[in-house]
Design a protein around this motif. Structure first.
Motif, mmCIF file in Angstrom:
data_model
loop_
_atom_site.group_PDB
_atom_site.id
_atom_site.type_symbol
_atom_site.label_atom_id
_atom_site.label_comp_id
_atom_site.label_asym_id
_atom_site.label_seq_id
_atom_site.Cartn_x
_atom_site.Cartn_y
_atom_site.Cartn_z
ATOM 1 N N GLU A 124 0.790 -1.220 0.000
ATOM 2 C CA GLU A 124 0.000 0.000 0.000
ATOM 3 C C GLU A 124 0.828 1.279 0.000
ATOM 4 O O GLU A 124 0.276 2.367 0.074
ATOM 5 N N ILE A 125 2.141 1.161 -0.096
ATOM 6 C CA ILE A 125 2.949 2.360 -0.226
ATOM 7 C C ILE A 125 2.639 3.001 -1.577
ATOM 8 O O ILE A 125 2.527 2.332 -2.591
ATOM 9 N N GLY A 126 2.462 4.291 -1.615
ATOM 10 C CA GLY A 126 1.979 4.985 -2.808
ATOM 11 C C GLY A 126 0.536 5.372 -2.580
ATOM 12 O O GLY A 126 0.069 5.474 -1.460
ATOM 13 N N GLU A 127 -0.212 5.609 -3.650
ATOM 14 C CA GLU A 127 -1.610 5.999 -3.491
ATOM 15 C C GLU A 127 -2.408 4.846 -2.912
ATOM 16 O O GLU A 127 -2.284 3.724 -3.370
ATOM 17 N N PRO A 128 -3.274 5.085 -1.931
ATOM 18 C CA PRO A 128 -3.550 6.377 -1.319
ATOM 19 C C PRO A 128 -2.628 6.702 -0.152
ATOM 20 O O PRO A 128 -2.866 7.657 0.562
ATOM 21 N N ASN A 129 -1.602 5.894 0.075
ATOM 22 C CA ASN A 129 -0.759 6.091 1.245
ATOM 23 C C ASN A 129 0.664 6.456 0.840
ATOM 24 O O ASN A 129 1.330 5.701 0.140
ATOM 25 N N THR A 130 1.127 7.605 1.268
ATOM 26 C CA THR A 130 2.537 7.922 1.155
ATOM 27 C C THR A 130 3.264 7.297 2.331
ATOM 28 O O THR A 130 2.651 6.832 3.292
ATOM 29 N N LEU A 131 4.580 7.278 2.282
ATOM 30 C CA LEU A 131 5.341 6.760 3.409
ATOM 31 C C LEU A 131 5.034 7.564 4.663
ATOM 32 O O LEU A 131 4.869 7.010 5.753
ATOM 33 N N GLU A 132 4.922 8.895 4.504
ATOM 34 C CA GLU A 132 4.605 9.739 5.666
ATOM 35 C C GLU A 132 3.222 9.399 6.219
ATOM 36 O O GLU A 132 3.000 9.396 7.436
ATOM 37 N N GLY A 133 2.282 9.103 5.322
ATOM 38 C CA GLY A 133 0.950 8.737 5.766
ATOM 39 C C GLY A 133 0.937 7.435 6.552
ATOM 40 O O GLY A 133 0.237 7.310 7.560
ATOM 41 N N LEU A 134 1.735 6.477 6.089
ATOM 42 C CA LEU A 134 1.822 5.212 6.811
ATOM 43 C C LEU A 134 2.489 5.394 8.167
ATOM 44 O O LEU A 134 2.128 4.727 9.141
ATOM 45 N N GLN A 135 3.452 6.296 8.237
ATOM 46 C CA GLN A 135 4.087 6.585 9.520
ATOM 47 C C GLN A 135 3.076 7.179 10.499
ATOM 48 O O GLN A 135 3.034 6.811 11.678
ATOM 49 N N THR A 136 2.242 8.100 9.998
ATOM 50 C CA THR A 136 1.214 8.698 10.845
ATOM 51 C C THR A 136 0.209 7.646 11.309
ATOM 52 O O THR A 136 -0.186 7.602 12.482
ATOM 53 N N LEU A 137 -0.201 6.784 10.372
ATOM 54 C CA LEU A 137 -1.156 5.745 10.711
ATOM 55 C C LEU A 137 -0.579 4.802 11.765
ATOM 56 O O LEU A 137 -1.278 4.400 12.711
ATOM 57 N N THR A 138 0.688 4.455 11.636
ATOM 58 C CA THR A 138 1.318 3.574 12.606
ATOM 59 C C THR A 138 1.286 4.188 13.999
ATOM 60 O O THR A 138 1.021 3.501 14.998
ATOM 61 N N GLN A 139 1.551 5.485 14.087
ATOM 62 C CA GLN A 139 1.489 6.147 15.391
ATOM 63 C C GLN A 139 0.082 6.115 15.958
ATOM 64 O O GLN A 139 -0.119 5.964 17.164
ATOM 65 N N GLU A 140 -0.927 6.223 15.090
ATOM 66 C CA GLU A 140 -2.312 6.133 15.557
ATOM 67 C C GLU A 140 -2.601 4.730 16.090
ATOM 68 O O GLU A 140 -3.276 4.558 17.111
ATOM 69 N N TRP A 141 -2.093 3.735 15.415
ATOM 70 C CA TRP A 141 -2.258 2.358 15.874
ATOM 71 C C TRP A 141 -1.674 2.203 17.270
ATOM 72 O O TRP A 141 -2.285 1.619 18.155
ATOM 73 N N LEU A 142 -0.467 2.715 17.429
ATOM 74 C CA LEU A 142 0.232 2.545 18.698
ATOM 75 C C LEU A 142 -0.513 3.227 19.835
ATOM 76 O O LEU A 142 -0.508 2.753 20.971
ATOM 77 N N ARG A 143 -1.179 4.352 19.543
ATOM 78 C CA ARG A 143 -1.955 5.022 20.588
ATOM 79 C C ARG A 143 -3.134 4.155 21.018
ATOM 80 O O ARG A 143 -3.496 4.104 22.201
ATOM 81 N N VAL A 144 -3.757 3.460 20.050
ATOM 82 C CA VAL A 144 -4.845 2.553 20.403
ATOM 83 C C VAL A 144 -4.323 1.416 21.272
ATOM 84 O O VAL A 144 -4.912 1.055 22.301
ATOM 85 N N LEU A 145 -3.182 0.870 20.897
ATOM 86 C CA LEU A 145 -2.625 -0.271 21.623
ATOM 87 C C LEU A 145 -2.149 0.104 23.021
ATOM 88 O O LEU A 145 -2.033 -0.762 23.889
ATOM 89 N N SER A 146 -1.865 1.375 23.236
ATOM 90 C CA SER A 146 -1.367 1.797 24.540
ATOM 91 C C SER A 146 -2.495 1.949 25.560
ATOM 92 O O SER A 146 -2.238 2.146 26.742
ATOM 93 N N GLY A 147 -3.748 1.841 25.116
ATOM 94 C CA GLY A 147 -4.870 1.941 26.036
ATOM 95 C C GLY A 147 -5.040 0.665 26.829
ATOM 96 O O GLY A 147 -4.349 -0.334 26.607
ATOM 97 N N PRO A 148 -5.961 0.659 27.772
ATOM 98 C CA PRO A 148 -6.222 -0.547 28.573
ATOM 99 C C PRO A 148 -6.569 -1.729 27.676
ATOM 100 O O PRO A 148 -7.295 -1.582 26.689
ATOM 101 N N ALA A 149 -6.040 -2.901 28.008
ATOM 102 C CA ALA A 149 -6.213 -4.073 27.144
ATOM 103 C C ALA A 149 -7.678 -4.447 26.958
ATOM 104 O O ALA A 149 -8.059 -4.979 25.936
ATOM 105 N N GLY A 150 -8.507 -4.183 27.939
ATOM 106 C CA GLY A 150 -9.891 -4.591 27.837
ATOM 107 C C GLY A 150 -10.837 -3.478 27.421
ATOM 108 O O GLY A 150 -12.031 -3.596 27.556
ATOM 109 N N LYS A 151 -10.301 -2.384 26.934
ATOM 110 C CA LYS A 151 -11.135 -1.227 26.630
ATOM 111 C C LYS A 151 -11.878 -1.438 25.312
ATOM 112 O O LYS A 151 -11.345 -1.223 24.234
ATOM 113 N N GLU A 152 -13.119 -1.861 25.391
ATOM 114 C CA GLU A 152 -13.881 -2.196 24.194
ATOM 115 C C GLU A 152 -14.184 -0.977 23.328
ATOM 116 O O GLU A 152 -14.373 -1.080 22.134
#
Length: 343
Positions: free
Chosen positions: A102-130
């Motif tokens: 998915e590198i390229g349209e619609p995702n640039t490398l910078e976009g994937l980097q941003t998305l990864t950080q968003e993922w990590l913020r979700v994962l940093s929440g409580p494990a059972g947080k539905e």
């Protein structure tokens, strides 16, 4: 007195230790190991129905290969430990695969980097947080993989004892995902190409050996395990990741060359101005030396983590022998009949 490693295993650890130099033939797989692999595959196939992205493209191959790897690696472990290791590996493999595609349209490398950080913020929440808020960016496949990863995390973080290891798991996952993005940057020539040492420092983590085995550790970690013992286990995982990356790169050199991906063998050729065959021999010797060091760590392993050390070694030997004797995740008709016979 020496603590027995993996006393409940079908294949004794002493037999695995004989493969230290990788010169012996792979061990035959007892029927009991194949039965466990079939059960893991059955459970993963059922689980993946909710996450079709997990079986997209090449990731579908690992849904067959990983149950075999998990059954061999976690011989003697609780079934849940082997299953969650396999589940984590399947998700990580699919995530890495999707990033490549998915590198390229619609995702640039910078976009994937941003998305990864968003993922990590979700994962940093409580494990059972539905009610965890998922990132709004990214394609449907990436969203599915995030859901699968969050689900995988919740399955292992199901007790206060397990949650004490969550922060370390997040650190290891961040290192893995950051490494994957760094490899993408090298492949697309957006940053300076690495030397061998720089590459291996990143590639050791991007292969996600540390994060996936840590998930398995959480499912059966001793309640009284000490911080210095878990630190030692992490150092073992780092060494295992280094070894498996070497073996992986010896296997995938042609594909990596065609796709402009960094590869330990190709970097060795450039560094020493030698032939591919000479570089292959050098890395094979280096791999066996590192594997010998991994076995030598046994003398300093505390009883609380002895079994987990044994399972990591089993996984490392399995991966090395597979990569050095097969083509990528290639399964023979006999393999498929054995793994799929209950489907």
């Amino acid at each position: 007195m020496t603590t027995t490693i993996n006393p409940g295993a079908i294949v004794p650890f002493a037999e695995v230790a004989q493969l230290e130099r990788l010169s012996r033939s792979p061990l035959p797989l007892p029927p009991q190991i194949l039965d466990i692999a079939q059960n893991i595959r059955r459970d993963l196939v059922s689980w993946a129905q909710d996450y079709p992205a997990v079986v997209h493209g090449r990731a579908g191959d690992i849904l067959r290969w990983m149950p075999l790897c998990a059954a061999v690696s976690y011989d003697g472990a609780p079934y849940r430990t082997a299953l969650e290791f396999a589940r984590h590996c399947v998700v990580v493999f699919a995530y890495d695969d999707v990033l490549d595609e998915e590198i390229g349209e619609p995702n640039t490398l910078e976009g994937l980097q941003t998305l990864t950080q968003e993922w990590l913020r979700v994962l940093s929440g409580p494990a059972g947080k539905e009610e965890a808020v998922l990132p709004a960016s990214g394609t449907g496949r990436l969203q599915q993989l995030l859901l699968a990863l969050v689900d995988s995390m919740r399955r292992v973080m199901d007790s206060p004892e397990a949650q004490q290891h969550q922060e370390r798991w997040q650190e290891l996952w961040q290192q893995a995902s950051t490494g994957m993005l760094q490899e993408l940057a090298w492949r697309h020539r957006t940053v300076r190409q690495p030397d061998f040492v720089t590459y291996m420092r990143t590639a050791r983590s991007s292969i996600a050996v540390e994060a996936t085995h840590w998930a398995a550790f959480i499912t059966s970690a001793p309640a009284d395990v000490l911080p210095e013992e878990t630190d030692l286990l992490i150092s073992v995982l780092k060494r295992a990741g280094y070894i498996i990356r070497l073996a992986n790169d010896l296997n995938t050199v042609e594909r990596d060359h065609q796709s402009n991906a960094a590869n330990a063998l190709l970097l060795t050729v450039d560094r020493w101005s030698c032939s591919v065959s000479e570089a292959r021999a050098l890395l094979r010797k280096h791999l066996e030396q590192e594997l010998k060091r991994l076995f030598a760590v046994r003398a300093s392993i505390a009883p609380a983590i002895t079994d987990h050390y044994g399972w990591i070694v089993r996984s490392t030997v399995f991966a090395c022998q597979w990569y050095l004797n097969r083509y990528e995740l290639e399964l023979t008709p006999e393999d498929l009949r054995a793994i799929d016979r209950t489907d």
